[in-house]
Design an enzyme around this catalytic site. Structure first.
Site, mmCIF file in Angstrom:
data_model
loop_
_atom_site.group_PDB
_atom_site.id
_atom_site.type_symbol
_atom_site.label_atom_id
_atom_site.label_comp_id
_atom_site.label_asym_id
_atom_site.label_seq_id
_atom_site.Cartn_x
_atom_site.Cartn_y
_atom_site.Cartn_z
ATOM 1 N N ASN A 127 11.728 -48.002 -36.660
ATOM 2 C CA ASN A 127 10.425 -47.312 -36.610
ATOM 3 C C ASN A 127 9.539 -47.826 -35.464
ATOM 4 O O ASN A 127 8.586 -47.151 -35.072
ATOM 5 C CB ASN A 127 9.662 -47.440 -37.937
ATOM 6 C CG ASN A 127 10.250 -46.612 -39.068
ATOM 7 O OD1 ASN A 127 10.151 -46.986 -40.239
ATOM 8 N ND2 ASN A 127 10.866 -45.476 -38.748
ATOM 9 N N ASP B 81 10.083 -41.789 -48.038
ATOM 10 C CA ASP B 81 10.263 -40.910 -46.877
ATOM 11 C C ASP B 81 9.562 -39.566 -47.092
ATOM 12 O O ASP B 81 9.448 -39.089 -48.217
ATOM 13 C CB ASP B 81 11.772 -40.705 -46.616
ATOM 14 C CG ASP B 81 12.059 -40.225 -45.206
ATOM 15 O OD1 ASP B 81 11.133 -40.252 -44.364
ATOM 16 O OD2 ASP B 81 13.202 -39.810 -44.948
#
Ligand code: IPE
Ligand code: IPE
Ligand code: MG
Length: 247
Positions: free
Chosen positions: A69, A21
């Protein structure tokens, strides 16, 4: 003394999973577009794979794209899919030479056709490799995986192949996409966020969690070794008391 030297080779986790991330924030800090962060995120992948291979980790799972996502802006999704294909094509020879076996978990039927084909080809080519298994979580979420598992288990119950009274944890594990891999002993998340974001919910029941502020494109080999070292300083009790674990 480097973190690599501090690691005890006899107490290594067999499986390390990483929530990669911080690519977007890394790019923003540099005044660049988010896609530039993803491009440089490949660096974190290379470094962590090298580090894991060097010390003898058997399985490395990388969360590369979640079910959620897909809801990002279409141009970002497209940039990520293009990067995925290009990276596989560019890196496949080296992966093969380094005896890396590539595996995927997730709903890969949802990926654009060129991604699916590049992945299947890379999995086939590297399937005999034994040094390390690199598992990419793509279009993956734990709730999606568990839903699929429950559907398939229900079908087998309906067909009379499984008696509901016999369902236990090890049977459930066999219906997950991770059935051939041990549970990760160590889960790392970069970028300072402290959440699981729908990753491996069943498999991380007893994983040690490690969070670092480092943004994914900056994540290097020493960061990986530091996480493994931290893992080795923890006492894993699995519900027991300290004296039982140490006897
Ligand atoms: C991780 O970086 C990569 C993916 C989720 C694909 P992000 O893109 O989430 O970066 P931040 O969290 O916005 O900084
Ligand atoms: C988690 O990162 C998914 C991946 C690393 C692929 P996100 O950046 O999508 O997670 P949230 O939205 O911050 O929880
Ligand atoms: Mg993020």
């Amino acid at each position: 003394m480097s973190y690599k030297e501090k690691i005890h080779k006899d107490r290594l986790p067999r499986h390390v999973a990483i929530i990669m991330d911080g690519n977007g924030r890394w790019a923003k800090n540099k005044g660049e577009a988010r896609a530039f962060g993803h491009l440089n995120g490949v660096n974190g992948v290379r470094e962590s794979l090298k580090a894991a291979t060097e010390i003898g980790i058997e399985y490395l799972t990388l969360y590369a794209f979640s079910t959620e996502n897909w809801d990002r802006p279409p141009e970002e999704v497209e940039a990520l899919m293009d990067l995925l294909v290009q990276t596989i094509i560019k890196e496949i020879d080296e992966l093969d030479e380094n005896e890396v076996s590539l595996q995927v978990i997730g709903d890969i039927e949802k990926l654009p056709m060129k991604c699916g084909e590049a992945l299947k080809d890379a999995i086939r080519r590297t399937s005999g490799n034994k040094r390390i298994t690199l598992i990419l979580a793509l279009s993956y979420s734990a709730r999606w995986e568990m839903t699929q598992a429950m559907k398939n288990l229900a079908i087998d119950v309906k067909n009379g192949e499984i008696d509901p009274k016999e369902i236990n944890e090890s049977i459930i594990t066999q219906y997950l996409q991770t059935r051939n891999f041990p549970d990760p002993e160590l889960l790392i998340r970069t970028s300072g966020e402290k959440r699981i974001s729908n990753f491996l919910l069943w498999q991380i029941a007893y994983s040690e969690l490690y969070f670092t502020e480092t943004l994914w494109p900056d994540f290097g080999k020493e960061d990986f070794f530091k996480a493994v070292h931290a893992f080795q300083t923890r006492e894993r009790r699995f519900g027991k008391i300290s004296e039982q674990v140490n006897s």
